[in-house]
Every structure is written in structure tokens, then in C-alpha cells.
Design an enzyme around this catalytic site. Structure first.
Site, PDB file in Angstrom:
ATOM      1  N   SER A  18       0.774  -1.286   0.370  1.00  0.00           N
ATOM      2  CA  SER A  18      -0.272  -0.086  -0.208  1.00  0.00           C
ATOM      3  C   SER A  18       1.172   1.410  -0.056  1.00  0.00           C
ATOM      4  O   SER A  18       1.617   0.923   0.337  1.00  0.00           O
ATOM      5  CB  SER A  18      -0.406  -0.221   1.320  1.00  0.00           C
ATOM      6  OG  SER A  18      -1.481   1.189   1.405  1.00  0.00           O
ATOM      7  N   TYR A  46      -1.785  -0.915  10.085  1.00  0.00           N
ATOM      8  CA  TYR A  46      -1.880  -1.031   9.117  1.00  0.00           C
ATOM      9  C   TYR A  46      -0.737  -1.119   8.273  1.00  0.00           C
ATOM     10  O   TYR A  46      -0.440  -1.809   7.518  1.00  0.00           O
ATOM     11  CB  TYR A  46      -3.380  -0.281   8.225  1.00  0.00           C
ATOM     12  CG  TYR A  46      -3.254  -0.565   6.736  1.00  0.00           C
ATOM     13  CD1 TYR A  46      -4.214  -2.366   6.147  1.00  0.00           C
ATOM     14  CD2 TYR A  46      -3.355   0.019   5.897  1.00  0.00           C
ATOM     15  CE1 TYR A  46      -4.052  -2.129   4.848  1.00  0.00           C
ATOM     16  CE2 TYR A  46      -2.975  -0.007   4.369  1.00  0.00           C
ATOM     17  CZ  TYR A  46      -3.939  -1.026   3.878  1.00  0.00           C
ATOM     18  OH  TYR A  46      -3.886  -1.084   2.786  1.00  0.00           O
TER      19      TYR A  46
HETATM   20  P1  NAD Z   1     -12.070  -5.599   0.333  1.00  0.00           P
HETATM   21  O1  NAD Z   1     -12.068  -5.571   1.819  1.00  0.00           O
HETATM   22  O2  NAD Z   1     -13.094  -5.180  -0.484  1.00  0.00           O
HETATM   23  O3  NAD Z   1     -10.699  -7.280  -0.246  1.00  0.00           O
HETATM   24  C1  NAD Z   1     -10.628  -7.894   1.061  1.00  0.00           C
HETATM   25  C2  NAD Z   1     -10.785  -9.391   0.381  1.00  0.00           C
HETATM   26  O4  NAD Z   1      -9.933 -10.261   1.151  1.00  0.00           O
HETATM   27  C3  NAD Z   1     -12.222  -9.366   1.187  1.00  0.00           C
HETATM   28  O5  NAD Z   1     -13.455  -9.584  -0.031  1.00  0.00           O
HETATM   29  C4  NAD Z   1     -11.762  -9.604   2.497  1.00  0.00           C
HETATM   30  O6  NAD Z   1     -13.433 -11.041   2.112  1.00  0.00           O
HETATM   31  C5  NAD Z   1     -10.915 -10.887   2.115  1.00  0.00           C
HETATM   32  N1  NAD Z   1     -10.567 -11.052   3.722  1.00  0.00           N
HETATM   33  C6  NAD Z   1      -9.858 -10.083   4.921  1.00  0.00           C
HETATM   34  N2  NAD Z   1      -9.673 -10.900   5.736  1.00  0.00           N
HETATM   35  C7  NAD Z   1      -9.283 -11.892   5.219  1.00  0.00           C
HETATM   36  C8  NAD Z   1      -8.896 -13.463   6.144  1.00  0.00           C
HETATM   37  N3  NAD Z   1      -8.532 -13.381   7.170  1.00  0.00           N
HETATM   38  N4  NAD Z   1      -9.064 -14.688   5.327  1.00  0.00           N
HETATM   39  C9  NAD Z   1      -9.250 -14.275   3.646  1.00  0.00           C
HETATM   40  N5  NAD Z   1     -10.324 -13.365   3.401  1.00  0.00           N
HETATM   41  C10 NAD Z   1      -9.627 -12.676   3.735  1.00  0.00           C
HETATM   42  O7  NAD Z   1     -10.587  -4.758  -0.005  1.00  0.00           O
HETATM   43  P2  NAD Z   1      -9.620  -4.296  -1.652  1.00  0.00           P
HETATM   44  O8  NAD Z   1      -9.751  -3.181  -1.886  1.00  0.00           O
HETATM   45  O9  NAD Z   1      -9.873  -5.270  -2.856  1.00  0.00           O
HETATM   46  O10 NAD Z   1      -8.293  -4.139  -1.178  1.00  0.00           O
HETATM   47  C11 NAD Z   1      -7.303  -5.418  -1.506  1.00  0.00           C
HETATM   48  C12 NAD Z   1      -5.709  -5.896  -1.357  1.00  0.00           C
HETATM   49  O11 NAD Z   1      -5.004  -4.006  -1.693  1.00  0.00           O
HETATM   50  C13 NAD Z   1      -5.912  -5.404   0.491  1.00  0.00           C
HETATM   51  O12 NAD Z   1      -4.703  -6.440   0.536  1.00  0.00           O
HETATM   52  C14 NAD Z   1      -5.361  -4.042   0.173  1.00  0.00           C
HETATM   53  O13 NAD Z   1      -4.851  -3.760   1.810  1.00  0.00           O
HETATM   54  C15 NAD Z   1      -4.869  -3.103  -1.025  1.00  0.00           C
HETATM   55  N6  NAD Z   1      -4.997  -2.269  -0.613  1.00  0.00           N
HETATM   56  C16 NAD Z   1      -6.109  -1.730  -1.507  1.00  0.00           C
HETATM   57  C17 NAD Z   1      -6.255  -0.046  -1.311  1.00  0.00           C
HETATM   58  C18 NAD Z   1      -7.543   0.787  -1.516  1.00  0.00           C
HETATM   59  O14 NAD Z   1      -7.650   1.907  -2.345  1.00  0.00           O
HETATM   60  N7  NAD Z   1      -8.945  -0.312  -2.393  1.00  0.00           N
HETATM   61  C19 NAD Z   1      -4.921   0.589  -1.376  1.00  0.00           C
HETATM   62  C20 NAD Z   1      -3.802   0.381  -0.803  1.00  0.00           C
HETATM   63  C21 NAD Z   1      -3.917  -1.819  -0.637  1.00  0.00           C
END
Ligand code: NAD
Length: 344
Positions: free
Chosen positions: A150, A175
Site C-alpha cells: 500500500s 495497517y
Molecule cells: P476488500 O476488503 O474489498 O478485499 C479484501 C478481501 O479479502 C475481502 O473480500 C475479504 O473478505 C478478504 N479477507 C479479509 N480477511 C481475510 C482472511 N482472514 N482470510 C481470507 N480472506 C480475507 O479490499 P480491496 O480494496 O479489494 O483491497 C485488496 C488489497 O489491496 C488489500 O490487501 C488492501 O490492503 C490492498 N490495498 C487496497 C487499496 C484500495 O484503495 N482499495 C489501497 C492500497 C492497498
């Protein structure tokens, strides 16, 4: 046919990725716990869309829904496994049963502010859960992966734009600290076990299916409901907002790169090299939604960084990354999705 394991494949970014991989003819093993950070029915909808399931699904309750869903979406090219990456035995079983070629690890507790409330949960999922994935890869000889990091690892760094070679060890939220831990652990497994790695530092991702807890989605909901918009700071904080189409382009580029190359560990920014202030974001939403915001200003929140701004030249150099979605256009598309396709 390559088999990709996408963790977090029912989430915002993961479901778009699964959809794209399936459309390109690959096999996908999706691991997701359907956690309750936001309504699990949104994730069910994501899975139905990403698999192009043409059967209707009637939601009953979470337990029943998760029992029924695999029967509806599973095929020779898609397998949904509702498992928690904190459960090492469950993760290991997936890798023992499926012939996985490459992992794209997106499952995580995402979000800065909630990590201050519950840092232990973030550590369990983001650090220990990631180690379970790495251990399973080591044991079952999966030698290539991408992992979601991130932009928050840059903290309140003053040097702009943020570049991968900048020293980042001044995180300002649990985080961000867990994401940096993933980068470090990834390097350790690369060094010891030859696991080729690309760590992707995503910069605020938005677009269709965006998480409802993220600013753009939340503001849109408040605007449409005629609610007061609570904004933190003075509106001058800046973000490098990246449309989901550009993120998917970047992930696919990184996949191609990690699959072609041997002995690689790289950290790569995926942003746009363009920043938008909080006030500009609200004005863009107002314009596209045809509403006027009633704003309540509150002081800055602890853990929030002042700005994010990506140097994306490395992604361009390594795999031709070229984000093209104009912010105004991306927001217009989001508003259309929010008012049309969105179900929950
Ligand atoms: P999201 O919450 O929509 O997707 C994450 C998924 O992981 C969810 O469906 C959740 O159910 C699953 N999950 C969470 N804990 C879990 C566990 N213990 N076991 C199995 N599954 C689990 O989030 P997103 O926005 O799609 O983000 C995806 C990745 O990208 C994450 O790692 C997030 O930290 C990273 N990220 C996202 C952003 C953003 O702006 N969306 C920015 C930087 C980094």
C-alpha cells in the site's frame, strides 16, 4: 492453462482480477473469508459478477449463502474456497489439493482508521495470514507471487513523488506497518526459497464495486441520501486516486513480469502520478452526481497521511504500466455504477 490463486478474490480489487483472468481463459482458485468489514452480500455479488454466473442467487443468511455459492459458481476453471487465511491448515489444504502456479495475494484487513482500533486483528490477518500463504507456497513448490502492499507505507514522507527506492520505515498506522511487514517477509522468502515476488503498492483505488467504507463510495452515498458530509482536515489533503481498470492493467503487467523473469524481488508503485485534493474530489462528485454537498469539517484523523503521490516510472519501465483513466471520467463511471448496477 495457468492456475492462479487469488486470495481476497471476492473483494473489490480481487473480483475484478478474477473476472479478467477467467475472461483470458485461465483457471482461478479464489480464497476469501467473506469477512464482515462490509456486507458479505456485496462480496457474493462480486463473485457472481466475476464468474459471469447466469443463475439467480437468493440470499438467505450468511452460513447458508456461503454453503450454496460454490455450487453455483464453481466450474472447471473457477473454484471458490470460503476459508480464512488465519487458519494455516485450511490454507495448506488448498495448496495441497489444487495445482496452483502463481499466487496473487490480496486478502487483508484493509483500511487505516480501523487498524488503530484493532491492531491485533490486522497483525493476525495481514502478517500471520500472509506467512501462512508463504509457508504453503514454500511447502507446495509455488515459486511466483504478487502481493498487495500500500501507498500508506510511505507515511508522511515529505519527498515527492513517492518512489520505491525511498527509505520507508516511518509508518503512522498499524495497517501500514503490517503492509511493510509483508514486504519484508516477502523478501525473506525470496532470498531463502527463491520465491519470485512483486510487491504492489496500490495508491487509493476507486471505481465500480469499490468498498463502501472508502471515501468516494461513502461520499457518494451521503450525497445521494442528502446527508451531511463529514470531512477531515481543511480539504487540502491530496491523494493519488487510481481507477480499478488501471490497477488491473498494472496487476496483469506485474503478473506477466513475474512469470517471465527468474530470481526477482521488486516493489512497484501502482498509482497515476497525479493528485487530487479532498475538496476537488468532493467538487468532482458534486458535478457528476448533480448534488450540492453540505459539508461539516472536523480535525485531521490520526493515522491519515497528508498526501500520496506515486512515481510510476518503475512500473512503466518493468512492464509498460501506463494508467490512462482520467479522474473526471472515472468518477462519472463510478456514479453511473452506483446508481445503476450496485445492489447493496
Ligand atoms: P476488500 O476488503 O474489498 O478485499 C479484501 C478481501 O479479502 C475481502 O473480500 C475479504 O473478505 C478478504 N479477507 C479479509 N480477511 C481475510 C482472511 N482472514 N482470510 C481470507 N480472506 C480475507 O479490499 P480491496 O480494496 O479489494 O483491497 C485488496 C488489497 O489491496 C488489500 O490487501 C488492501 O490492503 C490492498 N490495498 C487496497 C487499496 C484500495 O484503495 N482499495 C489501497 C492500497 C492497498
Amino acid at each position: 492453462m495457468t492456475t492462479y490463486c487469488v486470495t481476497g478474490g471476492a473483494g473489490f480489487i480481487g473480483s475484478h482480477l478474477c473476472e479478467r483472468l477467467l475472461n483470458e481463459g485461465h483457471r482461478v482458485v479464489c480464497i476469501d473469508s467473506f469477512n464482515d468489514v462490509y456486507d458479505y452480500r456485496i462480496k457474493i455479488d462480486n463473485v457472481l459478477k466475476s464468474t459471469n454466473a447466469d443463475k439467480t442467487f437468493r440470499s438467505v443468511d450468511k452460513r447458508t449463502d456461503l454453503q450454496q455459492l460454490p455450487g453455483i459458481v464453481n466450474s472447471s476453471r473457477y473454484k471458490l474456497i470460503a476459508a480464512d487465511i488465519r487458519d494455516q491448515a485450511a490454507v495448506d489444504a488448498v495448496f495441497a489439493d489444487e495445482r496452483i502456479d502463481v499466487v496473487i495475494h490480496l486478502a487483508a484487513m484493509a483500511g487505516v482508521r480501523p487498524s488503530i482500533e484493532d491492531p491485533m486483528l490486522y497483525e493476525e490477518v495481514n502478517v500471520k495470514g500472509t506467512m501462512h500463504i508463504l509457508e504453503a507456497m514454500r511447502k507446495h513448490q509455488v515459486r511466483k507471487w504478487l502481493c498487495a502492499s500500500s501507498s500508506s507505507v510511505y507515511g508522511n514522507q515529505k519527498k515527492l513523488p513517492f518512489a520505491e527506492q525511498d527509505v520507508v520505515d516511518r509508518m503512522i498506522s498499524p495497517y501500514a506497518a503490517t503492509k511493510k511487514s509483508c514486504e519484508i517477509m516477502g523478501h525473506t522468502y525470496y532470498h531463502l526459497f527463491g520465491i519470485d515476488t512483486v510487491m504492489l503498492r496500490f495508491f487509493t483505488v476507486y471505481g465500480e464495486r469499490q468498498r463502501p467504507d472508502l471515501a468516494i463510495h461513502k461520499f457518494m452515498r451521503m450525497l445521494d441520501n442528502g446527508e451531511e458530509l463529514t470531512l477531515y482536515g481543511d480539504g487540502s489533503s491530496r491523494r493519488d486516486y487510481t481507477h480499478i481498470d488501471d490497477i488491473i492493467q498494472g496487476i496483469l503487467g506485474a503478473l506477466h513480469y513475474v512469470e517471465q523473469e527468474e530470481r526477482v524481488y521488486e516493489i512497484v508503485n501502482l498509482g497515476t502520478h497525479r493528485t487530487v485534493t479532498l475538496l476537488e474530489l468532493v467538487q468532482t462528485l458534486e458535478r457528476n452526481a448533480g448534488r450540492v454537498a453540505n459539508i461539516r469539517w472536523l480535525p485531521d484523523q490520526p493515522g491519515d497521511v497528508e498526501q500520496t503521490y506515486a512515481d510510476v516510472s518503475k512500473a512503466g519501465r518493468l512492464f509498460g504500466y501506463d494508467p490512462t483513466t482520467d479522474f473526471e471520467e472515472g468518477i462519472a463511471r463510478f456514479v453511473t455504477w452506483y446508481r445503476g448496477e450496485r445492489k447493496w
